[in-house]
Write an enzyme that holds these catalytic residues in place. Sequence first.
Site, PDB file in Angstrom:
ATOM      1  CE1 TYR A   1      -3.573   2.435   0.417  1.00  0.00           C
ATOM      2  CE2 TYR A   1      -2.295   3.378   2.456  1.00  0.00           C
ATOM      3  CZ  TYR A   1      -3.465   3.687   1.390  1.00  0.00           C
ATOM      4  OH  TYR A   1      -4.143   4.481   1.819  1.00  0.00           O
TER       5      TYR A   1
ATOM      6  CD1 TRP B   1      -3.734   2.717   6.226  1.00  0.00           C
ATOM      7  CD2 TRP B   1      -5.989   3.283   6.191  1.00  0.00           C
ATOM      8  NE1 TRP B   1      -4.362   2.522   4.862  1.00  0.00           N
ATOM      9  CE2 TRP B   1      -5.726   2.799   4.748  1.00  0.00           C
ATOM     10  CE3 TRP B   1      -7.531   3.921   6.263  1.00  0.00           C
ATOM     11  CZ2 TRP B   1      -6.641   2.798   3.690  1.00  0.00           C
ATOM     12  CZ3 TRP B   1      -8.318   3.954   5.249  1.00  0.00           C
ATOM     13  CH2 TRP B   1      -7.724   3.111   3.701  1.00  0.00           C
TER      14      TRP B   1
ATOM     15  CD  GLU C   1      -8.259   7.906   4.291  1.00  0.00           C
ATOM     16  OE1 GLU C   1      -8.149   7.905   5.638  1.00  0.00           O
ATOM     17  OE2 GLU C   1      -7.410   7.470   3.701  1.00  0.00           O
TER      18      GLU C   1
END
Length: 204
Positions: A27, A57, A49
């Site tokens: 990522y 995250w 988000e």
Amino acid sequence: MTGGAVPGPDGAPRCPWGVSTPDYLPYHDGEWGRPVHGDDALFERLCLEAFQSGLSWITILRRREGFRRAFADFRIAAVAAFTDTDRERLLADEGIIRNRAKIDATLANARVLAGWEPGELDRLIWSHAPDPATRPVPRTLADVPAVTPESTALAKALKQRGIRFVGPTTAYALMQACGLVDDHLADCVARIARPAAPAAVPAP
């Protein structure tokens, strides 16, 4: 984490968070900070988000495919058509974050966005991208802000258009993830490995 770039598994320097767990590496290297365009693609990032708010995250990243299955690959038109039955399905889906307020905001936002012109979400978000020349390159994570005037303005613009569950911090995380800003550290291979812009061709 507040330090500078650290060696990754191949020895190349990266942002510390990018090598903190193997799940982050692809990522970090291939997606975070790269420009994202398209209403559905940006809707996905906006939703993820929002779901990340208050969580790590990595919690969202590890459930990303579950989110995509649950939310019809984040196609705005499809999510806008979800029914109360779909809502109950989402609240019971262990493959996502089963937060009632965030699920309701996602469905409401899709219904709002379904009424926008094609490309309108893309244009609104990208209109808040700052001039890269005005931004110092961060050398450590301590140099990376959590909120900027641009993210505050973006959050305000989205809220004024009826988009829920987005504040200045969430908006800035979106800007980072979608390449409106490049917050890879100065020595990070994901920054320095990017190809330079092609030289201008002199006029004949």
